[in-house]
Enzyme design. Structure first.
Site, mmCIF file in Angstrom:
data_model
loop_
_atom_site.group_PDB
_atom_site.id
_atom_site.type_symbol
_atom_site.label_atom_id
_atom_site.label_comp_id
_atom_site.label_asym_id
_atom_site.label_seq_id
_atom_site.Cartn_x
_atom_site.Cartn_y
_atom_site.Cartn_z
ATOM 1 N N VAL A 1 -17.265 24.608 6.627
ATOM 2 C CA VAL A 1 -16.596 23.317 6.422
ATOM 3 C C VAL A 1 -15.123 23.645 6.176
ATOM 4 O O VAL A 1 -14.829 24.572 5.403
ATOM 5 C CB VAL A 1 -17.137 22.602 5.158
ATOM 6 N N LYS B 1 -25.740 32.589 -3.300
ATOM 7 C CA LYS B 1 -26.249 31.325 -2.754
ATOM 8 C C LYS B 1 -27.772 31.392 -2.551
ATOM 9 O O LYS B 1 -28.458 30.364 -2.646
ATOM 10 C CB LYS B 1 -25.515 30.975 -1.465
ATOM 11 N N ASP C 1 -11.884 26.442 -16.870
ATOM 12 C CA ASP C 1 -12.289 27.564 -16.034
ATOM 13 C C ASP C 1 -13.782 27.784 -16.313
ATOM 14 O O ASP C 1 -14.161 28.272 -17.387
ATOM 15 C CB ASP C 1 -11.475 28.815 -16.392
ATOM 16 N N TYR D 1 -21.511 36.926 -2.034
ATOM 17 C CA TYR D 1 -21.502 35.460 -1.892
ATOM 18 C C TYR D 1 -22.868 34.959 -1.395
ATOM 19 O O TYR D 1 -23.458 34.049 -1.984
ATOM 20 C CB TYR D 1 -20.391 35.030 -0.934
ATOM 21 N N ILE E 1 -19.021 16.206 -11.658
ATOM 22 C CA ILE E 1 -18.827 17.002 -10.442
ATOM 23 C C ILE E 1 -17.953 18.205 -10.770
ATOM 24 O O ILE E 1 -16.817 18.045 -11.233
ATOM 25 C CB ILE E 1 -18.153 16.155 -9.336
HETATM 26 N N1 LIG Z 1 -16.311 25.403 2.879
HETATM 27 C C1 LIG Z 1 -17.341 26.048 3.379
HETATM 28 O O1 LIG Z 1 -17.297 26.567 4.502
HETATM 29 C C2 LIG Z 1 -18.629 26.116 2.596
HETATM 30 C C3 LIG Z 1 -19.812 26.436 3.268
HETATM 31 C C4 LIG Z 1 -20.998 26.507 2.565
HETATM 32 C C5 LIG Z 1 -21.017 26.258 1.205
HETATM 33 N N2 LIG Z 1 -19.847 25.958 0.568
HETATM 34 C C6 LIG Z 1 -19.912 25.738 -0.883
HETATM 35 O O2 LIG Z 1 -19.374 24.465 -1.154
HETATM 36 C C7 LIG Z 1 -18.901 24.434 -2.502
HETATM 37 C C8 LIG Z 1 -17.535 23.797 -2.527
HETATM 38 O O3 LIG Z 1 -16.648 24.627 -1.810
HETATM 39 P P1 LIG Z 1 -15.406 24.054 -0.979
HETATM 40 O O4 LIG Z 1 -15.647 24.413 0.432
HETATM 41 O O5 LIG Z 1 -15.130 22.665 -1.333
HETATM 42 O O6 LIG Z 1 -14.276 25.050 -1.533
HETATM 43 P P2 LIG Z 1 -12.827 24.782 -2.132
HETATM 44 O O7 LIG Z 1 -12.081 23.792 -1.317
HETATM 45 O O8 LIG Z 1 -12.248 26.147 -2.334
HETATM 46 O O9 LIG Z 1 -13.131 24.127 -3.558
HETATM 47 C C9 LIG Z 1 -13.665 24.886 -4.614
HETATM 48 C C10 LIG Z 1 -13.598 24.087 -5.895
HETATM 49 O O10 LIG Z 1 -14.108 24.896 -6.956
HETATM 50 C C11 LIG Z 1 -13.157 24.898 -8.020
HETATM 51 N N3 LIG Z 1 -13.182 26.152 -8.742
HETATM 52 C C12 LIG Z 1 -12.955 27.390 -8.262
HETATM 53 N N4 LIG Z 1 -12.999 28.292 -9.256
HETATM 54 C C13 LIG Z 1 -13.251 27.604 -10.395
HETATM 55 C C14 LIG Z 1 -13.393 27.957 -11.754
HETATM 56 N N5 LIG Z 1 -13.284 29.244 -12.150
HETATM 57 N N6 LIG Z 1 -13.632 26.983 -12.669
HETATM 58 C C15 LIG Z 1 -13.725 25.689 -12.282
HETATM 59 N N7 LIG Z 1 -13.621 25.283 -11.014
HETATM 60 C C16 LIG Z 1 -13.363 26.231 -10.082
HETATM 61 C C17 LIG Z 1 -11.805 24.690 -7.329
HETATM 62 O O11 LIG Z 1 -10.885 24.082 -8.237
HETATM 63 P P3 LIG Z 1 -9.743 24.820 -9.048
HETATM 64 O O12 LIG Z 1 -9.145 25.857 -8.158
HETATM 65 O O13 LIG Z 1 -8.809 23.697 -9.374
HETATM 66 O O14 LIG Z 1 -10.405 25.371 -10.256
HETATM 67 C C18 LIG Z 1 -12.181 23.689 -6.249
HETATM 68 O O15 LIG Z 1 -12.170 22.392 -6.783
HETATM 69 C C19 LIG Z 1 -18.924 25.888 -2.981
HETATM 70 O O16 LIG Z 1 -20.033 26.087 -3.819
HETATM 71 C C20 LIG Z 1 -19.067 26.685 -1.702
HETATM 72 O O17 LIG Z 1 -19.720 27.911 -1.925
HETATM 73 C C21 LIG Z 1 -18.663 25.871 1.225
#
Ligand SMILES: NC(=O)c1ccc[n+]([C@@H]2O[C@H](COP(=O)([O-])OP(=O)(O)OC[C@H]3O[C@@H](n4cnc5c(N)ncnc54)[C@H](OP(=O)(O)O)[C@@H]3O)[C@@H](O)[C@H]2O)c1
Length: 268
Positions: free
Chosen positions: A191, A162, A66, A158, A12
């Site tokens: 979310v 997607k 990263d 963004y 994951i």
């Molecule tokens: N939340 C929403 O509203 C929403 C809606 C639609 C789709 N999504 C999608 O859902 C997915 C998960 O997002 P989330 O909402 O859970 O966001 P989040 O809480 O910001 O989590 C993002 C995750 O990605 C990791 N990450 C960021 N940059 C990284 C890098 N350079 N290398 C490795 N890991 C990295 C972060 O960990 P570290 O900072 O520790 O690296 C964190 O674990 C994303 O693809 C997002 O586009 C989210």
């Protein structure tokens, strides 16, 4: 409800927070091994500890990287082979947004978004699929977004990344059909996670639109995603309102979408 499919090893990405953390917690009961990847190692270790308490039989491999760095991705794949953590379930979840006008955006952040949302997802899929095909078992979950259906002002790059994820997932799913490897695109609406905070530029700026009325809990998003995977569905829009919005968008002609997007409240 379909029977939950079990996997030997799930990897994951973005497991230190939000949806990735939730995927790890919900998948732990149906895997022998888990690989948790993100940059913040402390958070990954805390999650690994929680999983060890809840599911003592599961082997957890924490890997801080990263994923925008191609070299770090290569190292990850090499280490998986060395440690014999060969994923038969890949959850490409790590993702990044940037909320604001394209032209005033910071290039480093835009490049990270392209590198993480598109390149890292594609690279890991390319590196890990051959082993799944060889063993005749596996699956790929790509976390996309409802935004993949729309050209979104203030989230232009963004939404485009997607759109790539959804399109790539659909095409890959057809290519992998003969190997029995399902590919699922998960397309959530808003979310509550760290996503909004990371997408904002500095301290100023309003919350992204839709976050109050459309919000779906992360546990529900992941639960619906796993049911969709077990049911061998191509896409899932978790939450009733998100699913209804997706149906509506799909029914609208592009001229209507342009009109609606033009009337949408802008960040500034
Ligand atoms: N939340 C929403 O509203 C929403 C809606 C639609 C789709 N999504 C999608 O859902 C997915 C998960 O997002 P989330 O909402 O859970 O966001 P989040 O809480 O910001 O989590 C993002 C995750 O990605 C990791 N990450 C960021 N940059 C990284 C890098 N350079 N290398 C490795 N890991 C990295 C972060 O960990 P570290 O900072 O520790 O690296 C964190 O674990 C994303 O693809 C997002 O586009 C989210």
């Amino acid at each position: 409800m379909p029977q939950p499919v079990c996997y030997s090893c799930a990897l994951i990405t973005g497991a230190s927070a939000g949806l990735g953390e939730e995927f790890a917690l919900q998948l732990a009961s149906r895997v022998d091994k888990l690989v948790l990847v993100a940059r913040r190692e402390t958070l990954l270790r805390q999650l690994s500890e929680r999983i060890r308490v809840l599911h003592p039989a599961v082997e957890v491999y924490v890997y801080a990287a990263d994923l925008t760095d191609p070299g770090e991705r290569e190292d990850l794949v090499e280490n998986l082979i060395l440690r014999r953590f060969i994923p038969d379930l890949l959850v490409n979840n790590a993702g990044l947004g940037d909320y604001g006008e394209f032209v005033t955006g910071d290039w480093t952040k835009i490049r990270s978004m392209l590198g993480l949302n598109i390149e890292a997802l594609t690279h890991l899929t390319h590196a890990l699929l051959p082993a799944m095909i060889r063993c005749g078992h596996g699956a790929v979950i790509n976390v996309s977004s409802l935004a993949s259906l729309l050209p979104l002002p203030d989230l232009a790059v963004y939404a485009a990344t997607k759109a790539y994820v959804t399109s790539f997932s659909e095409a890959l799913r057809i290519e992998l059909k003969e190997h029995g490897i399902p590919v699922l695109a998960v397309c959530p609406g808003p979310v509550h996670t760290e996503f909004g905070q990371v997408a904002r530029r500095g301290r100023e700026g309003r919350e992204m639109p839709g976050h109050r009325c459309f919000n779906v809990p992360k546990a529900q998003v992941v639960a619906e995603a796993l049911v969709a995977l077990d049911s061998n569905r191509a896409r899932v829009y978790p939450g009733l309102k998100t699913a209804a919005a997706a149906l509506l968008i799909a029914a609208l002609p592009i001229v209507a979408i342009r009109l609606v997007m033009g009337l949408r409240p802008r960040k500034s």
